[in-house]
Design an enzyme around this catalytic site. Structure first.
Site, PDB file in Angstrom:
ATOM      1  N   SER A   2       0.834  -1.208   0.000  1.00  0.00           N
ATOM      2  CA  SER A   2       0.000   0.000   0.000  1.00  0.00           C
ATOM      3  C   SER A   2       0.865   1.254   0.000  1.00  0.00           C
ATOM      4  O   SER A   2       0.605   2.194  -0.747  1.00  0.00           O
ATOM      5  CB  SER A   2      -0.929   0.008   1.223  1.00  0.00           C
ATOM      6  OG  SER A   2      -1.879  -1.019   1.138  1.00  0.00           O
ATOM      7  N   GLU A   3       1.881   1.270   0.859  1.00  0.00           N
ATOM      8  CA  GLU A   3       2.805   2.395   0.869  1.00  0.00           C
ATOM      9  C   GLU A   3       4.219   1.961   1.202  1.00  0.00           C
ATOM     10  O   GLU A   3       4.428   1.004   1.955  1.00  0.00           O
ATOM     11  CB  GLU A   3       2.392   3.472   1.886  1.00  0.00           C
ATOM     12  CG  GLU A   3       1.607   4.622   1.300  1.00  0.00           C
ATOM     13  CD  GLU A   3       0.131   4.323   1.313  1.00  0.00           C
ATOM     14  OE1 GLU A   3      -0.596   4.975   0.545  1.00  0.00           O
ATOM     15  OE2 GLU A   3      -0.295   3.457   2.076  1.00  0.00           O
ATOM     16  N   THR A   4       5.146   2.713   0.636  1.00  0.00           N
ATOM     17  CA  THR A   4       6.541   2.694   1.057  1.00  0.00           C
ATOM     18  C   THR A   4       6.851   4.081   1.603  1.00  0.00           C
ATOM     19  O   THR A   4       6.613   5.087   0.930  1.00  0.00           O
ATOM     20  CB  THR A   4       7.472   2.355  -0.108  1.00  0.00           C
ATOM     21  OG1 THR A   4       7.179   1.037  -0.588  1.00  0.00           O
ATOM     22  CG2 THR A   4       8.928   2.430   0.331  1.00  0.00           C
TER      23      THR A   4
ATOM     24  N   HIS B  28      -0.666   4.356   8.354  1.00  0.00           N
ATOM     25  CA  HIS B  28      -0.066   3.072   8.731  1.00  0.00           C
ATOM     26  C   HIS B  28       1.432   3.058   8.449  1.00  0.00           C
ATOM     27  O   HIS B  28       2.203   2.451   9.188  1.00  0.00           O
ATOM     28  CB  HIS B  28      -0.777   1.899   8.038  1.00  0.00           C
ATOM     29  CG  HIS B  28      -0.281   1.551   6.680  1.00  0.00           C
ATOM     30  ND1 HIS B  28      -0.653   2.239   5.548  1.00  0.00           N
ATOM     31  CD2 HIS B  28       0.575   0.579   6.275  1.00  0.00           C
ATOM     32  CE1 HIS B  28      -0.050   1.695   4.504  1.00  0.00           C
ATOM     33  NE2 HIS B  28       0.692   0.696   4.915  1.00  0.00           N
TER      34      HIS B  28
END
Length: 265
Positions: A45-47, A74
């Protein structure tokens, strides 16, 4: 160039649950195109990318596989977890992001990590794009909106759990995403939600800290309480403890290490 990478499951105390985020700390910013390529390769979802500012202050940027994100909860939690593990003497850290300013984070005595976010309570709207209605299999009861997403309020938790999305339709709502939510029918939670973001990152986000900066004040006002426990009902699931003040929202959760390694670019 070799970079250390940590992958952390956020808003859970068990691996393979919550929302995984990658965390990479560099001395200086690498090229935006490289950060985007790394995020695409990670396919999470994210880095989060961090650059140290002072002893306990870090610039932070978040990338989904397809674009840079203004605000991600998150991956902020995951970043704090990595820093608190690397530097056990730290009990607080502040992240600085262009779109949302300073985000103070505290390591609590019970092991949870508490993040201090702006209060992004949504406002009710009387009309909304047809793509929102046609993009969801259950028609909204009410719709609210903030700078991040449309908030679709349903009458029951079963509707939140069973609604089916049409990604092609919801993608037309860009740059806004969609969160569906209701009061929880389970005694241990105050409200539940699911988050769809085909315009900015993927199909359904496992656990979305940033959207709770809007959900918590919304449900806090509706339920008449300042402290709430939330469950994001994705296939992985995640638990968020929320406390609402006049202009801030404190969101706490656990995190667990999944991977430490290195990448070569």
């Amino acid at each position: 160039m070799e970079l250390e990478i940590n992958i952390i499951d956020a808003f859970t105390d068990t691996v393979f649950a919550g929302n995984p985020a990658a965390v990479i700390i560099t001395d200086t910013w690498i090229a935006d195109s490289k950060m985007q390529s790394i995020a695409l390769e990670n396919n999470l979802s994210e880095t989060a990318f961090l650059v140290k500012d002072t002893a306990n202050s870090y610039q932070i940027r978040w990338f989904s596989p397809i674009t840079e994100i203004d605000f991600c909860g998150h991956a902020t939690l995951a970043s704090a977890f990595v820093l608190f593990k690397k530097f056990p003497e730290l009990s607080t850290v502040t992240f600085i992001a262009k779109a949302v300013g300073k985000l103070p984070v505290v390591k609590k005595g019970d092991g949870e990590i508490q993040m201090d976010f702006p209060n992004n309570k949504p406002e009710k709207i009387d009309s909304w794009p047809g793509a929102l209605t046609s993009g969801l299999s259950i028609e909204p009861n009410e719709v609210f909106r903030n700078q991040q997403a449309y908030f679709v309020v349903y009458a029951s938790e079963s509707q939140v759990l069973s609604v089916v999305r049409d990604n092609a339709k919801l993608k037309q709502l860009a740059p806004l995403d969609v969160v569906v939510t209701s009061v929880s029918e389970r005694q241990e939670f105050d409200f539940v939600s699911r988050y769809f973001w085909p315009a900015n990152g993927g199909d359904e986000d496992p656990v979305t800290g940033s959207i709770h900066a809007g959900l918590a004040p919304f449900w806090g006002q509706r339920l008449g309480k300042n402290e709430l426990k939330a469950y994001q009902a994705s296939s992985r699931g995640g638990v968020l403890n929320c406390k609402v003040t006049s202009n801030r929202v404190l969101i706490s959760g656990n995190a667990v290490q999944y991977l430490t390694g290195s990448i070569t670019i």
